[in-house]
Design a protein around this motif. Structure first.
Motif, short mmCIF file in Angstrom:
data_model
loop_
_atom_site.label_atom_id
_atom_site.label_comp_id
_atom_site.label_asym_id
_atom_site.label_seq_id
_atom_site.Cartn_x
_atom_site.Cartn_y
_atom_site.Cartn_z
N UNK A 22 36.83 58.55 42.01
CA UNK A 22 37.88 58.22 41.06
C UNK A 22 37.71 56.85 40.39
N UNK A 23 36.58 56.18 40.63
CA UNK A 23 36.34 54.91 39.93
C UNK A 23 36.09 55.19 38.46
N UNK A 24 36.17 54.18 37.65
CA UNK A 24 35.97 54.34 36.21
C UNK A 24 34.84 53.44 35.75
N UNK A 25 34.24 53.80 34.61
CA UNK A 25 33.09 53.09 34.06
C UNK A 25 33.48 52.02 33.04
N UNK A 26 34.74 51.96 32.70
CA UNK A 26 35.19 50.95 31.75
C UNK A 26 36.65 50.61 32.06
N UNK A 27 37.09 49.50 31.51
CA UNK A 27 38.49 49.11 31.66
C UNK A 27 39.04 48.84 30.27
N UNK A 28 40.32 49.01 30.14
CA UNK A 28 41.02 48.72 28.89
C UNK A 28 42.02 47.62 29.19
N UNK A 29 41.92 46.52 28.49
CA UNK A 29 42.83 45.40 28.70
C UNK A 29 43.62 45.14 27.43
N UNK A 30 44.88 44.77 27.61
CA UNK A 30 45.69 44.32 26.49
C UNK A 30 45.61 42.80 26.48
N UNK A 31 45.08 42.25 25.42
CA UNK A 31 44.88 40.82 25.33
C UNK A 31 46.10 40.15 24.71
N UNK A 32 46.07 38.83 24.59
CA UNK A 32 47.22 38.08 24.10
C UNK A 32 47.70 38.53 22.73
N UNK A 33 46.81 39.03 21.90
CA UNK A 33 47.21 39.45 20.56
C UNK A 33 47.67 40.91 20.53
N UNK A 34 47.92 41.48 21.72
CA UNK A 34 48.43 42.84 21.88
C UNK A 34 47.47 43.91 21.36
N UNK A 35 46.21 43.60 21.28
CA UNK A 35 45.21 44.59 20.91
C UNK A 35 44.50 45.06 22.17
N UNK A 36 44.18 46.35 22.20
CA UNK A 36 43.45 46.90 23.34
C UNK A 36 41.97 46.60 23.16
N UNK A 37 41.33 46.21 24.25
CA UNK A 37 39.88 46.01 24.25
C UNK A 37 39.30 46.77 25.43
N UNK A 38 38.22 47.49 25.16
CA UNK A 38 37.52 48.24 26.20
C UNK A 38 36.27 47.51 26.61
N UNK A 39 36.02 47.48 27.92
CA UNK A 39 34.85 46.82 28.46
C UNK A 39 34.14 47.77 29.42
N UNK A 40 32.82 47.91 29.27
CA UNK A 40 32.03 48.64 30.25
C UNK A 40 31.94 47.78 31.50
N UNK A 41 31.99 48.42 32.67
CA UNK A 41 32.01 47.65 33.91
C UNK A 41 31.15 48.35 34.96
N UNK A 42 30.25 47.59 35.60
CA UNK A 42 29.35 48.13 36.61
C UNK A 42 30.10 48.29 37.94
N UNK A 43 29.53 49.01 38.90
CA UNK A 43 30.22 49.21 40.19
C UNK A 43 30.55 47.90 40.90
N UNK A 44 29.67 46.90 40.84
CA UNK A 44 29.94 45.63 41.53
C UNK A 44 31.11 44.89 40.88
N UNK A 45 31.12 44.82 39.57
CA UNK A 45 32.22 44.15 38.87
C UNK A 45 33.51 44.95 38.97
N UNK A 46 33.37 46.28 39.06
CA UNK A 46 34.54 47.14 39.27
C UNK A 46 35.23 46.75 40.56
N UNK A 47 34.46 46.61 41.63
CA UNK A 47 35.03 46.25 42.93
C UNK A 47 35.65 44.86 42.88
#
Length: 65
Positions: A22-47
């Protein structure tokens, strides 16, 4: 082969999620300007990200007591 590059550490990795995992390969963050940004994330950074978020949740719970 579908390889990705981690937006946090720069490491190349293969897609690692599946129906059983159930882990995911990317994350979606809402930044200060209320825009969504997607980032690819490796297993180590995911943890590391999960541990960071769990610590932040624990700190908020302590400050509410």
């Amino acid at each position: 082969m579908d390889a990705k590059k981690c937006d946090f550490c720069g490491k190349l990795y293969e897609i690692y999620n599946s129906i059983e995992d159930q882990r995911w390969n990317s994350i979606c963050l809402f930044l200060d300007n209320y825009k969504m940004s997607y980032f690819d994330i490796c297993p180590d950074c995911h943890q590391a990200f999960i541990e960071f978020m769990n610590n932040r949740k624990y700190e908020r719970e302590l400050s509410n007591d």
